[in-house]
Design an enzyme around this catalytic site. Structure first.
Site, PDB file in Angstrom:
ATOM      1  N   GLY A   1      22.967  60.677 -17.098  1.00  0.00           N
ATOM      2  CA  GLY A   1      24.191  61.478 -17.057  1.00  0.00           C
ATOM      3  C   GLY A   1      25.122  61.146 -18.215  1.00  0.00           C
ATOM      4  O   GLY A   1      24.799  60.311 -19.074  1.00  0.00           O
TER       5      GLY A   1
ATOM      6  N   ALA B   1      25.462  57.047 -10.444  1.00  0.00           N
ATOM      7  CA  ALA B   1      25.037  58.350  -9.922  1.00  0.00           C
ATOM      8  C   ALA B   1      26.191  58.978  -9.149  1.00  0.00           C
ATOM      9  O   ALA B   1      26.749  58.347  -8.250  1.00  0.00           O
ATOM     10  CB  ALA B   1      23.819  58.184  -9.016  1.00  0.00           C
ATOM     11  N   GLY B   2      26.551  60.176  -9.491  1.00  0.00           N
ATOM     12  CA  GLY B   2      27.651  60.832  -8.779  1.00  0.00           C
ATOM     13  C   GLY B   2      27.611  62.335  -8.975  1.00  0.00           C
ATOM     14  O   GLY B   2      27.173  62.826 -10.020  1.00  0.00           O
ATOM     15  N   ILE B   3      28.028  63.051  -7.933  1.00  0.00           N
ATOM     16  CA  ILE B   3      28.081  64.519  -8.013  1.00  0.00           C
ATOM     17  C   ILE B   3      29.438  64.997  -7.508  1.00  0.00           C
ATOM     18  O   ILE B   3      30.160  64.245  -6.843  1.00  0.00           O
ATOM     19  CB  ILE B   3      26.972  65.184  -7.162  1.00  0.00           C
TER      20      ILE B   3
ATOM     21  N   ASP C   1      33.408  70.456  -5.584  1.00  0.00           N
ATOM     22  CA  ASP C   1      34.848  70.641  -5.438  1.00  0.00           C
ATOM     23  C   ASP C   1      35.199  71.934  -4.711  1.00  0.00           C
ATOM     24  O   ASP C   1      34.760  73.015  -5.099  1.00  0.00           O
ATOM     25  CB  ASP C   1      35.533  70.676  -6.817  1.00  0.00           C
TER      26      ASP C   1
ATOM     27  N   GLN D   1      39.043  67.781  -3.782  1.00  0.00           N
ATOM     28  CA  GLN D   1      38.079  66.669  -3.802  1.00  0.00           C
ATOM     29  C   GLN D   1      38.233  65.734  -2.598  1.00  0.00           C
ATOM     30  O   GLN D   1      38.160  64.517  -2.749  1.00  0.00           O
ATOM     31  CB  GLN D   1      38.233  65.857  -5.093  1.00  0.00           C
TER      32      GLN D   1
ATOM     33  N   TYR E   1      34.887  63.877  -2.579  1.00  0.00           N
ATOM     34  CA  TYR E   1      34.704  62.983  -3.730  1.00  0.00           C
ATOM     35  C   TYR E   1      35.714  61.825  -3.696  1.00  0.00           C
ATOM     36  O   TYR E   1      35.348  60.661  -3.900  1.00  0.00           O
ATOM     37  CB  TYR E   1      34.872  63.816  -5.001  1.00  0.00           C
TER      38      TYR E   1
ATOM     39  N   TYR F   1      39.576  61.091 -16.566  1.00  0.00           N
ATOM     40  CA  TYR F   1      38.862  62.291 -17.021  1.00  0.00           C
ATOM     41  C   TYR F   1      38.245  62.047 -18.400  1.00  0.00           C
ATOM     42  O   TYR F   1      38.958  61.692 -19.339  1.00  0.00           O
ATOM     43  CB  TYR F   1      39.818  63.481 -17.045  1.00  0.00           C
TER      44      TYR F   1
HETATM   45  N1  CAA Z   1      47.525  71.570  -7.069  1.00  0.00           N
HETATM   46  C1  CAA Z   1      48.178  72.461  -6.313  1.00  0.00           C
HETATM   47  N2  CAA Z   1      47.699  73.682  -6.036  1.00  0.00           N
HETATM   48  C2  CAA Z   1      46.528  74.012  -6.536  1.00  0.00           C
HETATM   49  C3  CAA Z   1      45.796  73.153  -7.348  1.00  0.00           C
HETATM   50  C4  CAA Z   1      46.347  71.878  -7.622  1.00  0.00           C
HETATM   51  N3  CAA Z   1      45.740  71.003  -8.408  1.00  0.00           N
HETATM   52  N4  CAA Z   1      44.641  73.761  -7.702  1.00  0.00           N
HETATM   53  C5  CAA Z   1      44.666  74.974  -7.134  1.00  0.00           C
HETATM   54  N5  CAA Z   1      45.820  75.135  -6.457  1.00  0.00           N
HETATM   55  C6  CAA Z   1      46.251  76.318  -5.693  1.00  0.00           C
HETATM   56  C7  CAA Z   1      45.853  77.600  -6.392  1.00  0.00           C
HETATM   57  O1  CAA Z   1      46.853  77.993  -7.294  1.00  0.00           O
HETATM   58  C8  CAA Z   1      45.715  78.552  -5.238  1.00  0.00           C
HETATM   59  O2  CAA Z   1      46.984  78.985  -4.807  1.00  0.00           O
HETATM   60  P1  CAA Z   1      47.157  80.358  -3.973  1.00  0.00           P
HETATM   61  O3  CAA Z   1      46.388  80.216  -2.703  1.00  0.00           O
HETATM   62  O4  CAA Z   1      48.628  80.435  -3.744  1.00  0.00           O
HETATM   63  O5  CAA Z   1      46.615  81.431  -4.849  1.00  0.00           O
HETATM   64  C9  CAA Z   1      45.113  77.678  -4.196  1.00  0.00           C
HETATM   65  O6  CAA Z   1      45.561  76.330  -4.460  1.00  0.00           O
HETATM   66  C10 CAA Z   1      43.612  77.703  -4.278  1.00  0.00           C
HETATM   67  O7  CAA Z   1      43.249  77.136  -3.130  1.00  0.00           O
HETATM   68  P2  CAA Z   1      41.778  77.333  -2.679  1.00  0.00           P
HETATM   69  O8  CAA Z   1      41.636  76.821  -1.296  1.00  0.00           O
HETATM   70  O9  CAA Z   1      41.348  78.746  -2.902  1.00  0.00           O
HETATM   71  O10 CAA Z   1      41.047  76.364  -3.703  1.00  0.00           O
HETATM   72  P3  CAA Z   1      39.536  76.422  -4.051  1.00  0.00           P
HETATM   73  O11 CAA Z   1      38.718  76.092  -2.857  1.00  0.00           O
HETATM   74  O12 CAA Z   1      39.235  77.659  -4.811  1.00  0.00           O
HETATM   75  O13 CAA Z   1      39.414  75.185  -5.033  1.00  0.00           O
HETATM   76  C11 CAA Z   1      39.377  74.090  -7.092  1.00  0.00           C
HETATM   77  C12 CAA Z   1      40.060  75.181  -6.261  1.00  0.00           C
HETATM   78  C13 CAA Z   1      37.921  74.481  -7.355  1.00  0.00           C
HETATM   79  C14 CAA Z   1      39.378  72.772  -6.368  1.00  0.00           C
HETATM   80  C15 CAA Z   1      40.136  73.991  -8.400  1.00  0.00           C
HETATM   81  O14 CAA Z   1      41.494  73.732  -8.112  1.00  0.00           O
HETATM   82  C16 CAA Z   1      39.633  72.869  -9.257  1.00  0.00           C
HETATM   83  O15 CAA Z   1      38.575  72.943  -9.845  1.00  0.00           O
HETATM   84  N6  CAA Z   1      40.421  71.794  -9.363  1.00  0.00           N
HETATM   85  C17 CAA Z   1      40.069  70.634 -10.174  1.00  0.00           C
HETATM   86  C18 CAA Z   1      39.347  69.634  -9.342  1.00  0.00           C
HETATM   87  C19 CAA Z   1      39.073  68.436 -10.194  1.00  0.00           C
HETATM   88  O16 CAA Z   1      39.925  67.931 -10.910  1.00  0.00           O
HETATM   89  N7  CAA Z   1      37.850  67.938 -10.122  1.00  0.00           N
HETATM   90  C20 CAA Z   1      37.477  66.793 -10.917  1.00  0.00           C
HETATM   91  C21 CAA Z   1      36.080  66.990 -11.407  1.00  0.00           C
HETATM   92  S1  CAA Z   1      35.659  65.777 -12.612  1.00  0.00           S
HETATM   93  C22 CAA Z   1      35.419  64.401 -11.746  1.00  0.00           C
HETATM   94  O17 CAA Z   1      35.422  64.368 -10.548  1.00  0.00           O
HETATM   95  C23 CAA Z   1      35.211  63.174 -12.581  1.00  0.00           C
HETATM   96  C24 CAA Z   1      36.244  62.164 -12.292  1.00  0.00           C
HETATM   97  O18 CAA Z   1      35.962  61.240 -11.556  1.00  0.00           O
HETATM   98  C25 CAA Z   1      37.553  62.248 -12.915  1.00  0.00           C
END
Ligand code: CAA
Length: 248
Positions: free
Chosen positions: A13, A90-92, A95, A151, A154, A186
């Protein structure tokens, strides 16, 4: 002296590959353990680490299945020798907000990210304590310290890794084995690039250093903890997050 064997789970990865390189450079014989079914990625990995082809080896390993993982590790030790260094990378991610999260999305993340650590540690810890030497580093996440929208699975798994790390550190402290975690922020990895661009840009705007981390910036900390000279660091968590989360 024969080189120590280091196993890196998730070894092909984004972070895993760089950790393999660092451990190879510091004199380990490195096993990158990952899903053998990822054939394209395995081939790409072999090309990426070609300059270390004598010291970095790929082995098929599924951390998610207890019996399978135990068997895989027994095979790896029979082929390469006893594992002295274990890096759980290992991690997945799966979200989504809790209100939409399926049982499958919950289980997948807990099984790979947390139970996977149990499975690998359980298989190698006796050997380490019997030989009186071991280094275990668990790759957690800043999101295990702060929580992250979308998350719950996660963040729970990554926070759970800290508790696991501290508990196991106590159990093996007198046997020459250290257990630590590293919590990356990140970084420039596929996992982070899968986050929607607008969300990712908002996150980067909140990183004091002003950019994503490089895998090498995580790998050098892992390598540091894996050194024989790091014997007095155990049960610790080292954050490497560009100042995204500061704790005292
Ligand atoms: N804070 C507050 N509100 C948020 C938000 C946040 N961070 N993200 C989305 N929202 C809001 C949206 O604006 C939306 O508002 P409305 O309902 O008023 O339109 C609502 O919340 C969306 O809610 P949903 O239930 O529909 O959310 P979803 O199930 O579609 O999920 C998500 C959205 C896919 C989680 C998206 O926000 C996202 O990808 N967020 C980032 C997650 C992230 O940072 N993951 C890290 C991956 S990398 C990693 O994990 C490695 C590491 O260790 C660092």
């Amino acid at each position: 002296m024969k080189p120590r064997i280091a196993l890196v789970t998730g070894g092909i990865g984004g972070l895993g590959t760089e950790i393999c390189r660092y451990l190879a450079r510091s004199g380990h014989r490195v096993i990158a353990g990952d899903l053998g079914s990822r054939t394209d990625r395995v081939e790409q990995f072999r090309r990426e680490v070609a300059e270390h082809s004598d010291t970095i080896h790929f082995e098929s390993l599924n951390v998610a299945d207890h019996a399978g993982c135990t068997a895989d590790l027994a095979r790896i030790e029979a082929d390469h020798g006893p594992i002295s260094v274990l890096v759980n990378a290992a991690g997945i991610t799966r979200d989504t907000s809790l209100r939409k999260m399926s049982v499958q999305q919950w289980d997948d993340v807990i099984t790979v990210n947390l139970s996977g650590v149990f499975n690998t540690c359980r298989a190698v810890v006796d050997g380490m304590t019997e030989r009186g030497y071991g280094r275990i580093v668990n790759i957690s996440s800043v999101n295990g310290q702060t929580g992250q929208f979308g998350q719950t699975n996660y963040s729970a798994a990554k926070a759970g890794m800290h508790g696991f790390t501290m508990a196991l550190a106590r159990e093996v402290a007198r046997k020459g084995v250290t257990v630590n975690s590293v919590s990356p922020g990140y970084c420039e990895t596929a996992l982070v690039m899968a986050v929607p661009e607008t969300v990712r840009n908002q996150i980067i705007a909140n990183i004091p250093v002003g950019r994503l981390g490089k895998p090498s910036e995580i790998a050098r900390v892992v390598d540091f903890l894996c050194a024989e000279e790091s014997a007095f660091i155990t049960g610790a968590n080292i954050p490497v997050n560009g100042g995204y989360f500061m704790d005292f």
